[in-house]
Scaffold this active site. Sequence first.
Site, PDB file in Angstrom:
ATOM      1  N   LYS B  29       3.118 -14.775 139.544  1.00  8.20           N
ATOM      2  CA  LYS B  29       2.348 -13.549 139.409  1.00  8.20           C
ATOM      3  C   LYS B  29       1.233 -13.645 140.436  1.00  8.20           C
ATOM      4  O   LYS B  29       0.276 -14.394 140.260  1.00  8.20           O
ATOM      5  CB  LYS B  29       1.777 -13.441 138.001  1.00  8.20           C
ATOM      6  CG  LYS B  29       1.024 -12.153 137.765  1.00  8.20           C
ATOM      7  CD  LYS B  29       0.541 -12.063 136.329  1.00  8.20           C
ATOM      8  CE  LYS B  29      -0.065 -10.694 136.062  1.00  8.20           C
ATOM      9  NZ  LYS B  29      -1.096 -10.299 137.029  1.00  8.20           N
ATOM     10  N   ASP B  31      -1.936 -12.742 142.650  1.00  5.56           N
ATOM     11  CA  ASP B  31      -3.208 -12.172 142.222  1.00  5.56           C
ATOM     12  C   ASP B  31      -3.687 -11.149 143.245  1.00  5.56           C
ATOM     13  O   ASP B  31      -4.327 -11.496 144.226  1.00  5.56           O
ATOM     14  CB  ASP B  31      -4.227 -13.316 142.088  1.00  5.56           C
ATOM     15  CG  ASP B  31      -5.466 -12.864 141.349  1.00  5.56           C
ATOM     16  OD1 ASP B  31      -5.443 -11.749 140.800  1.00  5.56           O
ATOM     17  OD2 ASP B  31      -6.432 -13.637 141.323  1.00  5.56           O
ATOM     18  N   GLU B 158      -2.490 -17.433 139.621  1.00  5.26           N
ATOM     19  CA  GLU B 158      -2.882 -16.577 138.505  1.00  5.26           C
ATOM     20  C   GLU B 158      -1.971 -16.711 137.288  1.00  5.26           C
ATOM     21  O   GLU B 158      -2.441 -16.741 136.167  1.00  5.26           O
ATOM     22  CB  GLU B 158      -2.931 -15.113 138.951  1.00  5.26           C
ATOM     23  CG  GLU B 158      -3.622 -14.240 137.912  1.00  5.26           C
ATOM     24  CD  GLU B 158      -3.315 -12.769 138.071  1.00  5.26           C
ATOM     25  OE1 GLU B 158      -2.498 -12.410 138.940  1.00  5.26           O
ATOM     26  OE2 GLU B 158      -3.876 -11.971 137.324  1.00  5.26           O
TER      27      GLU B 158
END
Lengths: 258, 296
Positions: B29, B31, B158
Site C-alpha cells: 500500500k 503512501d 505504510e
Amino acid sequence: MRSLYKGIIGFGLVSIPIQVFKAMESERVATHWIHEPCHTRIQYQKFCPTCERAVPSEEVVTGAPLPDGRFVVLPPPEKEAATDHTITILNFPELREIDPVFYETSYWLKPGPGGQKAYALLTQVMREMGRVALAEMKLRSRPSLAVVRAYNDSTLMLHRMYYPESLRQEGASFGADLAQELAEKEMVMARTLVEHMAEPFVPENYPNEHRLERLRQIEALMPTAEMPQAAPQREVLDLMEKLKASVQARAQHGAGAG
Amino acid sequence: MGPGDFVPPMLAVTAPAPFSRPGWWFETKWDGYRAIISAGPQFRIYSRRGHDLLRWYPALAEARAHVPEDVVLDAELVAWVDGRPDFAALQQRRAPHYLLMVFDCLYAGGRWLMHEPLEHRLRVLHDRVKTTGLVVVSDGVAEEGEAYWKAIRDLELEGVMAKRLDSGYFPGRRSPVWQKFLALRIEWLWVVAAQQAQDGTWYWHVADRTGTRFNGVGKVHAPAAWYPPSGPGGPEQMLKPFTVEVEYRERTREGHLRHARVRQWPQERAGGILTEDSTPGPHPVSGCGDHPHRGG
C-alpha cells in the site's frame, strides 16, 4: 560549431587574432556503452588494484615508467593562458613539398575581432603566390607543427602535423629491390590500366556508406528506444525486490514464523 | 464511458488483523494519492474524487510517454524522497521526483476489464505496461500476507493491500474483497509545545485530547519550514495548540508513540492560530474538495 579556442597567428610583426574550429565531423556514429537492464550509460572509475578501491582524481598523478619498473612522477601541467595559443609562422614552403603523411587534424581558422584585414591579406597573398605557411602551434598545451593555408580565396585552414621525427623510417624501404625485376611489357600494361582509370577527385562521389547504413539502422530501431532508468526508479525496484526476498526468506524458515 | 474518462477507484476495508490466505494477492500500500490514469483521446490522471492531478503535479505529464494508448490504470501517486515515499513532500508538492505506482488495469485492448478477475487484470497489466520513466508497475506476492506485512513493517512502509485474485473491480465501492492492513497508524493529534534541539531544529510535543485535557504522547521532528511564533522565545515554548497529522508504528503500553513522523500540518496557521475549540480533522488544505485525497 563551437570554437576550440581563441589564439593568435604571429606573422612577422603582425599578429592576427583567430578562432580555431575543428574542421572534420567524427565519422563514427556516436554510440555509448549502456548497462542493458536499466539503460544507464556506463561510467568509468579509476581503480587501484593495490588499494582495491576506486580512487578520486586528486589522488591521481602522471608518472613516466622507467625500464626497471620505477616511476618518475611528473609535475602537473601548468594552466595555460589564452595568449599561449599562438601559431607562429616559421616560413612559407610550397604545399606539394610537404608529404601528406605528416598531416594529423584539420581546423578552420576564423578571424577574431580586429584581425579581419590581416587575415584577408595573408589568405590572398598565399593563394596568389602558391605558398603555405609552416608554423609552430600550441593546442591544449601540446606543441606541434602546422600548415596554415588558404582553403579558398577567403578562408584559412590549419593542418596540425606530426613532428617529422615521429615517422617510422624503417617502413620506407619495404619496397626496395623489387624494381629491377619489372619487364617493360608489364610496365606498359600497367600504365595503360592507370591511364584508363585516371579521373579527377570528386568528393561527392564517395559518400560514407557504412555510416549511412548505421544511421538507417538506428532510425529503424527508434521505436524501441528506452529512457535510462532514473535513480528513483532503481530505488523503488530495489525496494520491491527487498520485499519479495524478505517474504521468500520467511517462507523458507517456516510459514508464519518470525 | 471510455478511456480518458474518470473511473471512481475501488476502495478497501481495514482488516482486523494481517492474514495469509490462498487465492489472495498481497501488495504494497503505497503512501500517496490515489491516481486513475486514463489514456484515451485525452491523457488524464484523476484523483480519487475525479480531480485533475496533472494540474496539481504538472511533472506527471511526462507519464504520457510511458503509458500505452487506450488504457485505464489504477495507481498511487507517490513523492519519492531519499529512497522512499514521502507523503509530506507529496502534499507540499516539493518532491524532487514523483512516481506512479501502477497496480491495476481497468481497460485495455479496446474493452473494459472490470468484470474480469484480478488475476487476469494483473496479467494484462504486466503485459501492457512496463516500468519506465515515472511509471512503475507495482508488484506483490500471492498467499503470504503475514510475511509480506512483516517485510512492509520492517521497511517502515505504510501497509499492505490484500485482494482476492478472483474478484472483479467495483468502481467507487468499499468492498471486503480488498482489505488493507496498515503497518503505520495515522492520526490527527495536537501540538502543545515546541522544543529546540542542540542542532537548532525543533521538536513538537504532541498530545491526545480528552475533553479539555491534553495528554502528552510523544515528540516528533517539526517540519523544517516551521518556525516558532514571534514573541519572547526560548528553547522550550508552550504553543497555542493546533492539529497535525502524525503517522507512527505503534503505541507503547503507556500510549506513547513509537517512530512518529509528521505527515501534514496547517502551514499557514503555524504557531497555533487554530483555536482550541476546533476539532481535530483534516486541515483546510487537504480537507477542501479541490484537493486530492489519500488512496486506500
